[in-house]
Each structure stands twice: as C-alpha cells, then as structure tokens.
Design a protein around this motif. Structure first.
Motif, PDB file in Angstrom:
ATOM      1  N   TYR A 164      54.209  56.353  12.367  1.00  0.00           N
ATOM      2  CA  TYR A 164      54.957  57.348  13.144  1.00  0.00           C
ATOM      3  C   TYR A 164      54.761  58.727  12.551  1.00  0.00           C
ATOM      4  O   TYR A 164      54.319  58.883  11.407  1.00  0.00           O
ATOM      5  CB  TYR A 164      56.450  57.004  13.192  1.00  0.00           C
ATOM      6  N   ARG A 165      55.105  59.739  13.338  1.00  0.00           N
ATOM      7  CA  ARG A 165      55.064  61.113  12.867  1.00  0.00           C
ATOM      8  C   ARG A 165      56.450  61.550  12.421  1.00  0.00           C
ATOM      9  O   ARG A 165      57.448  61.051  12.925  1.00  0.00           O
ATOM     10  CB  ARG A 165      54.612  62.067  13.972  1.00  0.00           C
ATOM     11  N   TRP A 166      56.478  62.501  11.516  1.00  0.00           N
ATOM     12  CA  TRP A 166      57.751  63.099  11.142  1.00  0.00           C
ATOM     13  C   TRP A 166      57.520  64.546  10.713  1.00  0.00           C
ATOM     14  O   TRP A 166      56.401  64.929  10.376  1.00  0.00           O
ATOM     15  CB  TRP A 166      58.422  62.318  10.007  1.00  0.00           C
ATOM     16  N   ASN A 167      58.567  65.323  10.782  1.00  0.00           N
ATOM     17  CA  ASN A 167      58.450  66.705  10.339  1.00  0.00           C
ATOM     18  C   ASN A 167      59.626  67.071   9.452  1.00  0.00           C
ATOM     19  O   ASN A 167      60.365  66.185   9.011  1.00  0.00           O
ATOM     20  CB  ASN A 167      58.306  67.675  11.510  1.00  0.00           C
ATOM     21  N   ARG A 245      62.958  65.643   7.934  1.00  0.00           N
ATOM     22  CA  ARG A 245      64.061  65.758   8.888  1.00  0.00           C
ATOM     23  C   ARG A 245      64.876  64.471   8.958  1.00  0.00           C
ATOM     24  O   ARG A 245      66.093  64.509   9.162  1.00  0.00           O
ATOM     25  CB  ARG A 245      63.506  66.113  10.276  1.00  0.00           C
ATOM     26  N   ASP A 260      65.933  73.382  12.012  1.00  0.00           N
ATOM     27  CA  ASP A 260      64.683  72.737  12.386  1.00  0.00           C
ATOM     28  C   ASP A 260      63.491  73.559  11.912  1.00  0.00           C
ATOM     29  O   ASP A 260      63.464  74.783  12.054  1.00  0.00           O
ATOM     30  CB  ASP A 260      64.604  72.572  13.906  1.00  0.00           C
ATOM     31  N   GLY A 262      60.217  72.174  12.510  1.00  0.00           N
ATOM     32  CA  GLY A 262      59.071  71.500  13.103  1.00  0.00           C
ATOM     33  C   GLY A 262      58.008  72.448  13.613  1.00  0.00           C
ATOM     34  O   GLY A 262      56.833  72.087  13.697  1.00  0.00           O
ATOM     35  N   PRO A 267      53.037  68.147  11.772  1.00  0.00           N
ATOM     36  CA  PRO A 267      53.706  66.881  11.477  1.00  0.00           C
ATOM     37  C   PRO A 267      52.882  66.024  10.526  1.00  0.00           C
ATOM     38  O   PRO A 267      51.650  66.116  10.493  1.00  0.00           O
ATOM     39  CB  PRO A 267      53.838  66.215  12.848  1.00  0.00           C
ATOM     40  N   VAL A 269      52.102  61.998   9.036  1.00  0.00           N
ATOM     41  CA  VAL A 269      52.065  60.631   9.565  1.00  0.00           C
ATOM     42  C   VAL A 269      52.308  59.651   8.427  1.00  0.00           C
ATOM     43  O   VAL A 269      51.630  59.706   7.392  1.00  0.00           O
ATOM     44  CB  VAL A 269      50.720  60.325  10.253  1.00  0.00           C
ATOM     45  N   THR A 324      55.554  57.524  17.502  1.00  0.00           N
ATOM     46  CA  THR A 324      56.844  58.125  17.824  1.00  0.00           C
ATOM     47  C   THR A 324      57.166  59.215  16.800  1.00  0.00           C
ATOM     48  O   THR A 324      56.585  59.279  15.730  1.00  0.00           O
ATOM     49  CB  THR A 324      57.961  57.079  17.819  1.00  0.00           C
ATOM     50  N   GLU A 325      58.100  60.097  17.161  1.00  0.00           N
ATOM     51  CA  GLU A 325      58.554  61.158  16.272  1.00  0.00           C
ATOM     52  C   GLU A 325      59.860  60.738  15.611  1.00  0.00           C
ATOM     53  O   GLU A 325      60.756  60.213  16.275  1.00  0.00           O
ATOM     54  CB  GLU A 325      58.795  62.453  17.051  1.00  0.00           C
ATOM     55  N   ARG A 326      59.978  60.976  14.305  1.00  0.00           N
ATOM     56  CA  ARG A 326      61.223  60.656  13.589  1.00  0.00           C
ATOM     57  C   ARG A 326      61.695  61.868  12.791  1.00  0.00           C
ATOM     58  O   ARG A 326      60.915  62.726  12.457  1.00  0.00           O
ATOM     59  CB  ARG A 326      61.018  59.457  12.645  1.00  0.00           C
TER      60      ARG A 326
END
Length: 326
Positions: A164-167, A245, A260, A262, A267, A269, A324-326
């Motif tokens: 998944y992706r995250w920022n 995040r 935020d 982002g 992002p 992974v 997905t984004e988390r």
C-alpha cells in the motif's frame, strides 16, 4: 557430511565468524562446533574458513561457494519440514514477521487480530528493527516475512511485493504558527527545527529528496525510529514533527495539531518480502491476503517467477493501481 555440520558453518558465517556466538545460538559447545567444522573440511578436502591461531578470520573462495550451497540445502530442509507439517497439521505452526515500529503499531494490529481468529493454533512472533535489519532477517531465513518501506529492495534473495501507499503528516503543538497556515509549503517547514525518523527509516529518503529538490536544507535536530517518541519531543517544543500519517491518532494525540503533508512529499510504498525458495504454507498465504488483498496466490507466484528487473517492474506497474492509500 552431516546436516548439523552444514548448520554449524552456516551459523558461524552468519555470526561474523564468531564460533562462541554460533555455539550459543545452536545450543551446543564451542569445541564441538570447531571440531565439526574441521571434520567437514577434512572430508571435503578444502578449507572453508581461514584462521589465525584459534580464530576464524575470513571465508575462503571455496568456502563462499560451499556456504551458498549450504544456505540452499538448509532452506530446502525447512521447506520439507513445512510441507510435512502442513499435511499433518494444516492449521498449526509458527509465523515470524520482522517489521518497523510504525507498521507493528499502526498497520498490523487489525490484521493480526483477524489472523488469530482464523488460526488460533499458529504462534505469531514479531521482530522489530530498522529496515536493513528487517530485510537481513528475511534474507537469512530467520523470519518468514519482512514488512518495510526502505532497504527491502536491496536484497536480491527476497521476493518483494508492494502492499500500500502512505504519506506524511506534520505535527505541531496547539497554537504553533504553522497551525494557522492555510496550505503548508516546504519553505514553511524549513523555517523550523524538524523532528523526524532516522535516515533510512520509514520513508525518510523521500522526505530528504523533497527538500533537496527545492534547494532547502532542513534543520533536523532530533531523529527517532518511533513516531510516538517523535510526538513526545514535539510536545516538549523541540521542533516540528514529520511522521507517517497513519501514526496520527486524535484519541491519544492531545495537545498536538496534525497537518496534512501529502502534497509536499511523494507517497512511499510499504512492501512485504520473503526469502526466495521459501515454501509458503496455507496460513502464510492467508496472512498476506489479510494484509494486502490484491496479493492473491496467483500474483505471489508471478512475483516468485519474476527474476529480471524488467519482469519485476512490469508486475509492479500492474499492481500500482491496486495499491490503497493509508
């Protein structure tokens, strides 16, 4: 040639040629390990290690080849045991995972809870460390899965798959001037001391890259491996925090304002990896599915078969829209 002799030379190599440490890890005596190594070398007719007195100093060229083959043999021995165990007790066994503090605390609890409901007789073991330590544990076969953002791609022996992706978020004390800024910029952040992750940890390289692209030199005054530690020092007024995040929890982050970020950083992974050649039992495949639904057994098999950089990049591009984004 005995299997134990192969275990001994493998463990000695993994322990930096420290026979005492290897003997302790193998629950045997130092003289016993030394004797078996000498016996194996005598049988093979070559030295595996060079010596200075009683101390091992390096691995010989022949030893390097023997150790490579030994690692494959021991991997297959583990696989044979796993296969037999699956047919005898398909819902019993162990699952060991190496990951970072952030993943263990924020990404895995729900997955572990659901996994335990499905497999109450599987013993779970969680190892935490830096991304490099995590990847090394998996590459050596000391854990089943490595879950991390950084460093995991450096190990060719690992089958690596994107999850998944995250920022990131910026955390500041309530009342901080940045809390009043309508849309943060990197120039805004660069005006304040920064508290964030240590280099090479939890997407830190992406953060550094973003500042560098703007010609900015962030004043990083404090680093840690744990977002909770970072938040503690932000509360103390040491600086502005930049964390994952997913680490922001309004229920426990009293006194902090999360902003935020982002739009400021690319992002990152998170990947899951396992040693190539590992036999994945049914419950292991289910753990991967619970953690990342798009990693089906078919996709996992394709990842195992992808050997060249082009094949790996093609699979990653195919999976990218599913992250997905988390």
């Amino acid at each position: 040639m005995k299997l134990n002799q192969l275990r001994y030379i493998h463990e000695v190599a993994n322990r930096g040629l420290n026979i005492s440490a290897a003997a302790e890890a193998l629950y045997t005596s130092q003289p016993g390990v030394s004797k078996q190594i000498r016996s194996l070398e005598s049988e093979l007719g070559v030295e595996i290690f060079t010596r200075s007195g009683k101390h091992l100093t390096s691995v010989t060229p022949a030893g390097e080849k023997i150790l490579e083959a030994t690692a494959r043999v021991l991997e297959e021995v583990r696989n044979i045991r796993s296969i037999a165990e699956e047919f005898v007790h398909d819902n019993r066994g162990t699952l060991s995972i190496a990951t970072t503090q952030t993943q263990a605390r924020h990404a895995l609890p729900d997955v572990v809870s659901r996994f335990r409901e499905l497999y109450p007789n599987v013993s779970l073991h969680m190892h935490q460390g830096t991304p490099m330590q995590i990847a090394e544990l998996a590459a050596r076969g000391n854990v089943d899965f490595a879950i991390a953002t950084e460093a995991i791609e450096l190990f060719e022996d690992l089958v690596m798959m994107p999850c998944y992706r995250w920022n990131r978020a910026v955390v500041v004390p309530a009342g901080h001037p940045l809390a009043q800024v309508e849309k943060l910029t990197l120039e805004d952040l660069a005006q304040y001391p920064i508290v964030t992750y240590v280099f090479g940890f939890t997407g830190r390289s992406t953060l550094d890259k973003a500042f560098k692209s703007k010609g900015l030199e962030p004043d990083v005054v404090f680093t840690a491996t744990d977002a909770e530690v970072i938040k503690t020092y932000v509360r103390l007024g040491l600086g502005v925090g930049i964390i994952a995040r997913m680490s922001v929890d309004p229920a426990v982050d009293g006194g902090l304002v999360a902003l935020d970020a982002g739009h400021l950083f690319e992002p990152s992974v998170t990947n899951i990896g396992f040693r190539r050649g590992t036999y994945l039992r049914g419950y292991m495949l289910d753990f991967i599915r619970l953690f990342t639904p798009h990693l089906t057994p078919e996709v996992i098999q394709r990842a195992i078969e992808a050997r060249t950089a082009e094949q790996k990049e093609a699979l990653a591009a195919e999976l990218d829209p599913l992250l997905t984004e988390r």
